[in-house]
Write a protein that holds these residues in place. Structure first.
Motif: not given
Lengths: 102, 241
Positions: B55-58, B61-63, B85, B89, B119
């Motif tokens: 869902l977030v797929f970034a 931001a996920q790191f 996030a 982003n 991305t």
């Protein structure tokens, strides 16, 4: 397979703000600043966030972490490979800790 | 896709976009593997990994989210996670704005949904193809779909590898976070213009971490550093002009 309401809220919130930002860029394309202060600020955010994340971990670390950070940086600059750099850092911290303990 | 009077089929362009993104999908896979291993260490469950990557797929931001994550739900910093996030982003505003020429005048809201698959990687390939005059929404989607599959599958593989290790600190794996972030940071180096923002961010974060509990030093340092970088850049331009 388990999760909690807190984790679901956090992840959905992250997903919402992410798609909102990405969509806003397209929808506001004709009105966004292409240069100047705001554009420069947006460009500098990712690097600054990562620097803010790494710096405290390094200054509060032991000598083993400092040596490993140098190894990580050196391998990354040489190979441009994230995985190799991480592996070098982990291996170095493991070895230096062994040396210090022994 | 019949709104554009373009002489191509959606499937052809979709596959062309995916093909163009094969080299960058490999680098996505390397990062995805590392993220999966670290996600296991940060205490995310399998379903949380699937939800976040799906869902977030970034990536960036996920790191950052892994650094903020806590395994105990009562102490999970929901506000900082969402705020981080958003801030990490924000740069996507600039990226997706440059894709405007791919979309028709009307019906832009439907196009906004397709931004989910944008991305850094497929954006770069699409913009390069736009400069050559051969790009489309389908091309963008093809690259995005490939990046999504690459990210999700390697996250899961990494998560599996991570769970094979019982005591991370014993093998120095507690340092994997710092090492990964340091390498990610160095990969963002674009020139001397980065010295001031990175230094301000680092010093502000160190000072903030001394006085404020939790993870606020990341946001405070990140905002201070990026503002300093923008100030320097704008003043330098004014000086030259």
């Amino acid at each position: 397979m388990h999760t909690t309401p807190e984790a679901v809220i956090a992840i959905l919130g992250m997903a919402l703000v992410t798609i909102a930002v990405k969509a806003s860029g397209l929808l506001l394309a004709d009105r966004l600043p292409r240069d100047g202060f705001a554009a420069a600020w947006l460009r500098h955010i990712p690097g600054a966030v990562l620097a803010a994340l790494v710096a405290p971990a390094l200054v509060t670390g032991s000598p083993a972490e400092v040596v490993a950070a140098v190894a990580t940086g050196g391998i990354f600059i040489l190979t441009r490979n994230l995985f190799a750099a991480m592996a070098a850092g982990v291996a170095t911290v493991y070895l230096v800790r062994l040396l210090i303990a022994g | 896709m019949s709104t554009l009077a373009a002489p191509y089929r959606f499937s052809d362009q979709f596959l062309a976009g995916a093909r163009a993104c094969v080299p960058v999908a490999i680098s996505v896979a390397a990062y995805g593997l590392v993220w999966g291993v670290l996600a296991r260490g940060a205490g995310l469950s399998l379903i949380e990994v699937v939800m976040m990557s799906g869902l977030v797929f970034a990536g960036s931001a996920q790191f950052v989210a892994l650094d903020l994550w806590t395994a105990t739900p009562s102490s999970l910093p929901i506000g900082p996670l969402i705020l981080a996030a958003l801030i990490v982003n924000l740069r996507y505003l600039l990226l997706t704005a440059t894709l405007r020429p791919l979309y028709p005048e009307k019906g832009l809201w439907r196009g906004a949904l397709s931004m989910y698959l944008v991305t850094d990687e497929n954006w770069a390939m699409t913009v390069a193809a736009m400069a050559r005059g051969g790009s489309s929404v389908a091309f963008l989607m093809g690259g995005g779909a490939l990046a999504w599959i690459s990210w999700m599958s390697t996250n899961l593989i990494g998560y599996g590898l991570g769970s094979a290790i019982d005591d991370p600190a014993r093998w120095g794996l507690d340092f994997a976070f710092t090492a990964t972030f340091l390498a990610l940071l160095l990969g963002m180096w674009k020139g001397r213009g980065d010295i001031v923002p990175w230094l301000v961010a680092a010093l502000t974060a160190i000072a903030t971490a001394q006085f404020v509990e939790g993870s606020w030093h990341i946001l405070v340092g990140g905002v201070a550093g990026s503002l300093a970088g923008a100030l320097v850049e704008v003043r330098k331009h004014a000086h030259h002009a």
